[in-house]
Design a protein around this motif. Sequence first.
Motif: not given
Length: 203
Positions: A156-175
């Motif tokens: 049975v396979m599950t995914f190690d590799n899915g899609i990451a969704v990055l919130n760029t506004e939040t990314c910048v806001a937390i430095g």
Amino acid sequence: GKITGTSDALNTNAIMDLMFAVDPDCDYVGFLYNVGEDSATMPIADAKAYLDTKGVKYVEKTGTTTDEILLAAQALVAEGVDAVFTPTDNTVQKAELTIYETFLNANIPHYGGADSFALNGAFCAYGVDYANLGIQTADMAVKVLVENVAPADIPVMTFDNGIAVLNTETCVAIGLDVETVKAAIAPYCTQVDEITTAQNFEG
């Protein structure tokens, strides 16, 4: 019970991998979820096991309403956690727009188990790559139907590799730097999508 197939179960270890790729020095993780949601039980257990093997401490805060989740988020900030993980949890997802600034102001990345989290302000979300899941399911069908491989012989396979969704506004806001984060998490995903915070999620 000899079965095979693909599972879209959340791959908790993959999200943990992302967390440490972004912050290798992370040594205190907060879990934020509704203890009454069955979908949270397994991922939280998996996350604890992962962190136990790394010797990283963790703390849990839970709630069943948006108000309780906000208090729980504030409690995690007060604890001084380095990152927060929420599995596929509808209660927290509904509360995300209420809580994301709490984590933002504390420079704490919040990782969620569905893309809707990132759209509503969480730092990073991780979801199953359904296109690839479909391809793998089709490949399995061919093995069983055409190549006469016994289903029991196919894991049975599950995914190690899915899609990451990055919130760029939040990314910048937390430095954090968007390109640096993308480079760090790229090896763990089939793709990295960038979004910014939206008030509601059109699924």
